[in-house]
Design an enzyme around this catalytic site. Structure first.
Site: not given
Ligand SMILES: Nc1ccn([C@@H]2O[C@H](COP(=O)(O)O)[C@@H](O)[C@H]2O)c(=O)n1
Length: 298
Positions: A40, A38
């Site tokens: 982030d 993954d």
């Molecule tokens: N509007 C959003 C949507 C999602 N998030 C966060 O981004 C993370 C992205 O995903 P990974 O698969 O790369 O971990 C996710 O965990 C969400 O908490 C956000 O901040 N704003």
């Protein structure tokens, strides 16, 4: 012995399983391995100097890229949906519709804001995003051994690529599956491409995208890194997996979520902002079994 596995931040439910999996992976060699991670808060730090590190969405949501009203809406949405994302009192299935709602609303907001492609590089440069300590060793070691790295992100692919590019580790062995922006001919965001990927539907994207990647074929051993229980599904696209070792970064709400993480990941790293453990595991896969595991008596 892998000394890093004895750190106080490391929790392992079943040490014998970890040991056996590493033994099998060592025997099969680097040619059988793929790494699925993954992005982030897994390859990037969760926090730095007491402040939370922005994720790929947060980088886009900066005030100079979107207006004040949009920033406020983004914050409200995050306050509503992030607690649902990380709670252990709902099942993944129960969380799914909320995640679809969150991502859909955010994508709509970003499209309304007419985000410009030419500003992305600057947005990343100006952000405080930072890869986990030890990232260079991690990325370079995989390149050196020609091990494919599949980065599977529910964030924004264009921003993710820019982060790794600016850190000089966007190597040719990397494949990214994520939400990519679709810009019009003037470079203005008009849509997001393909199927939406959120935290809990990575299995669907794994089956439809990762399964077809020929670079991953013939590599049945997987080192998987994630920070969400949904990330455990990232390996679902592998036709006949043989040995999978999962590492979970437990970044926040530690006490509430520890049990679920320990029961789900093979190795749990509690508020560890480094890639030391994955790096040590990769190093151990290159050494002889005796050298790497013989002193391990847990
Ligand atoms: N509007 C959003 C949507 C999602 N998030 C966060 O981004 C993370 C992205 O995903 P990974 O698969 O790369 O971990 C996710 O965990 C969400 O908490 C956000 O901040 N704003």
């Amino acid at each position: 012995m892998i000394p890093e596995l004895s750190r106080s931040s490391v929790i392992i439910r079943e040490f014998s399983r970890v040991k056996e999996t590493l033994r099998a992976m060592q025997a099969a060699g680097a040619g059988s391995l793929q790494v699925i991670a993954d992005f982030d808060s897994t390859l990037t730090r969760f926090a730095h100097n007491g402040a939370q590190v922005p994720n790929t969405h947060n980088i886009l949501e900066k005030k100079w890229l979107v207006n004040e009203d949009c920033s406020e809406k983004v914050m409200e949405l995050s306050n509503t949906y992030h607690p649902i994302e990380i709670t252990t009192s709902l099942s993944m299935e129960e969380k799914m519709p909320h995640m679809v709602e969150w991502w859909t609303k955010i994508h709509e907001l970003l499209i309304q804001q007419k985000v410009r492609k030419d500003l992305l590089s600057h947005a990343v440069k100006e952000s405080s995003v930072i890869l986990r300590d030890g990232y260079k060793v991690f990325f370079d070691c995989l390149l050196e051994r020609q091990v494919p790295l599949l980065i599977f992100s529910a964030g924004v692919g264009d921003v993710l690529e820019e982060v790794i590019r600016q850190n000089h580790v966007f190597h040719p062995n990397i494949h990214v599956i994520s939400n990519y922006m679709d810009f019009d001919h003037t470079g203005v965001l008009r849509a997001f491409k393909g199927q939406l990927i959120h935290s809990y539907n990575k299995h669907e994207a794994a089956q439809s995208h990762a399964a077809g990647l020929k670079e991953l074929q013939g590599r049945p051993n997987v080192l998987l890194l994630g920070d969400s229980l949904g990330d455990l599904k990232m390996a679902d696209g592998i036709a006949e997996p043989q040995n999978t070792l999962t590492i979970g970064f437990l970044n926040e709400q530690v006490e509430e979520r520890k049990e679920a993480y320990v029961n789900s990941f093979d190795v749990v790293l509690v508020q560890d902002e480094t890639l030391d453990v994955p790096n040590a595991i990769l190093r151990s896969l290159n050494r002889s079994l005796g050298e790497s595991l013989s002193h391990t008596n847990r």
